[in-house]
Design an enzyme around this catalytic site. Structure first.
Site, PDB file in Angstrom:
ATOM      1  N   HIS A 164      53.490  -2.043   4.713  1.00 61.30           N
ATOM      2  CA  HIS A 164      54.973  -2.250   4.521  1.00 61.30           C
ATOM      3  C   HIS A 164      55.239  -3.495   3.423  1.00 61.30           C
ATOM      4  CE1 HIS A 164      55.438   0.472   7.777  1.00 61.30           C
ATOM      5  NE2 HIS A 164      54.249  -0.288   8.637  1.00 61.30           N
ATOM      6  N   GLU A 179      56.292  -7.285  10.975  1.00 63.73           N
ATOM      7  CA  GLU A 179      55.218  -6.624  10.978  1.00 63.73           C
ATOM      8  C   GLU A 179      54.735  -7.065   9.455  1.00 63.73           C
ATOM      9  OE1 GLU A 179      54.953  -2.418  10.941  1.00 63.73           O
ATOM     10  OE2 GLU A 179      52.662  -2.453  10.525  1.00 63.73           O
ATOM     11  N   HIS A 232      48.115  -3.361  10.139  1.00 60.40           N
ATOM     12  CA  HIS A 232      49.240  -2.890  10.621  1.00 60.40           C
ATOM     13  C   HIS A 232      49.659  -3.547  11.863  1.00 60.40           C
ATOM     14  CE1 HIS A 232      50.860   0.081   7.982  1.00 60.40           C
ATOM     15  NE2 HIS A 232      49.795   0.390   7.554  1.00 60.40           N
ATOM     16  N   GLU A 298      45.522  -1.217  13.510  1.00 60.99           N
ATOM     17  CA  GLU A 298      46.922  -1.702  14.129  1.00 60.99           C
ATOM     18  C   GLU A 298      46.502  -2.638  15.050  1.00 60.99           C
ATOM     19  OE1 GLU A 298      49.914  -0.704  14.086  1.00 60.99           O
ATOM     20  OE2 GLU A 298      49.881   1.419  13.172  1.00 60.99           O
TER      21      GLU A 298
END
Ligand SMILES: [Zn+2]
Length: 444
Positions: A164, A179, A232, A298
């Protein structure tokens, strides 16, 4: 002049400039190509201005109508541009511009980082500027001019992808945690650690910029790296870490990273791959990153009802370090912990220690320096970062540099201090000592 002749002529100047300034030659050449249309632009032919720098030059002013982007829309506008006597002056002026503190991330950086850094600092208004530069550096193999003394920079083994960024925050927590910021924090830490360990590493982004999936995956595909770790933070109300590998991978690296997280205190929910269309990966970071083995990590859930939210904020560095260690093991590179790669050795500070206040452009910093043998000595990192410069630390000879200049450093409880005049000079700031208030004033 042929394109190759243009490259060679600029490269000679750009490499000399790189030696004294740290501005990557590839960046200078790519900017010259892009901004001057291979030296054919009106500004280049009439004013020797290769970079479209505005203002008054050593040979005066050249006026010209030029496109500008306002709110991403192109408009035409009459502007004053600098006129030079020759290309050397133009390239030197370009160096001078990039030596300003806002461009500090450009200096000594790999070309991908350097290109993004000039865009992030607002060098050009074109939103695709970094990509345009990178495409040219790669197409014309301009990175070869970044090697010093015949030593070529090794291709990266790893590209770290902070997921992102910019207009895409990724998952957002109830407490305002984003995030994109956590991904970047983790990635920059890992990047610095791999660099300290001598593992050739690059990043898809080094700051809060927007990358489309196409831009991101192109950076990964064309990085030359063998592996990609895409960082992430999860959302959806679970708890624990996940690592995700391509359906075409054996999953060994994903398992290794899961082990790294597990041994550093995070619960691992699963290690998996996911298919979309038959024989295609579900996630674009696997589907579009070519032969680079990409693992999506993650770290935990930003909206966990259990302990992930506290853990992520408290333990992110421990987890990140553990992944650095396990990755080194995975590729067979000797690992040293940050404490074995120590900060400069502590030299005891002579008494008496007088505290001094620090003011930068009228703003008082929350930390203090001290007087040592009548010389005011300031904390290098805090002062540098206050003007947007990240100091460098070389583990080989245990030196601290700012904008490429080596400082005389003393160490106090883990913080590096250097004489105010040295820091000010490296940062291009003026320094003034106010005896009554025992304050060092920096301006610039
Ligand atoms: Zn994400």
């Amino acid at each position: 002049m042929s394109q190759q002749a243009f490259i060679e002529k600029i490269a000679l100047i750009a490499q000399e400039e790189m030696k004294r300034s740290g501005v990557p030659a590839s960046l200078t050449i790519a900017q010259a190509i892009l901004e001057s249309g291979w030296g054919t632009s009106e500004l280049a032919t009439k004013a020797n201005n290769l970079f479209g720098i505005k203002g008054t030059g050593p040979a005066g002013i050249y006026q010209k109508v030029s496109p500008e982007y306002v709110d991403n829309k192109k408009i035409e506008k009459l502007s004053d541009f600098r006129k030079y006597n020759n290309w050397l002056e133009s390239v030197q002026d370009h160096t001078a511009k990039l030596l300003k503190p806002i461009y500090a991330k450009v200096l000594g950086a790999s070309y991908i980082v350097a290109c993004h850094a000039v865009q992030d600092a607002g060098y050009a208004t074109d939103p695709n500027y970094a990509q345009e530069l990178i495409e040219r550096i790669e197409k014309y193999e301009l990175y070869q001019y970044d090697s010093q003394g015949g030593q070529t920079m090794p291709l990266p083994i790893l590209i770290i992808d902070p997921g992102h960024g910019g207009s895409d925050p990724g998952a957002v927590g109830a407490n305002g945690l984003k995030e994109k910021d956590l991904n970047l924090q983790i990635s920059l830490y890992q990047y610095a650690r791999f660099q300290a360990l001598g593992v050739p590493v690059v990043l898809t982004r080094a700051s809060d910029i927007t990358l489309t999936p196409d831009q991101r995956t192109k950076l990964v595909r064309e990085s030359g790296a063998k592996y990609c770790i895409s960082n992430h933070i999860n959302a959806g109300g679970g708890d624990g870490a996940e690592t995700i590998y391509s359906i075409h991978s054996d999953g060994k690296l994903a398992n290794k990273i899961a082990e790294a997280l597990s041994t550093s205190g995070q619960n691992v929910r699963r290690v998996f791959s996911r298919q979309g269309k038959p024989n295609y990966d579900y996630y674009f970071m696997h589907r579009e990153t070519g032969s680079v083995e990409t693992v999506i990590v993650e770290y935990g859930f930003i909206d966990s009802k259990q302990d992930d939210v506290e853990q992520i904020q408290r333990d992110w560095k421990i987890w990140s370090e553990s992944i650095v260690k396990y990755f080194c093991d995975f590729i067979g590179v000797p690992y040293k912990s940050p404490t074995e790669n120590p900060q400069p050795e502590a030299k005891p500070v002579d008494k008496p220690v007088d505290k001094v206040s620090i003011e930068i452009n009228g703003k008082v910093l929350p930390v203090q320096g001290y007087l040592k043998d009548g010389i005011s000595t300031l904390p290098v990192r805090v002062v540098s970062e206050a003007v947007g410069v990240t100091p460098g630390w070389c583990p080989d000879n245990k030196t601290v540099t700012v904008n490429g200049k080596q400082l005389t450093v003393t160490n106090e409880t883990g913080t590096s201090y250097a004489p105010a005049r040295e820091i000010a000079s490296a940062l291009g700031l003026q320094v003034e000592w106010v005896q009554e208030t025992k304050t060092v004033k920096l301006k610039g």
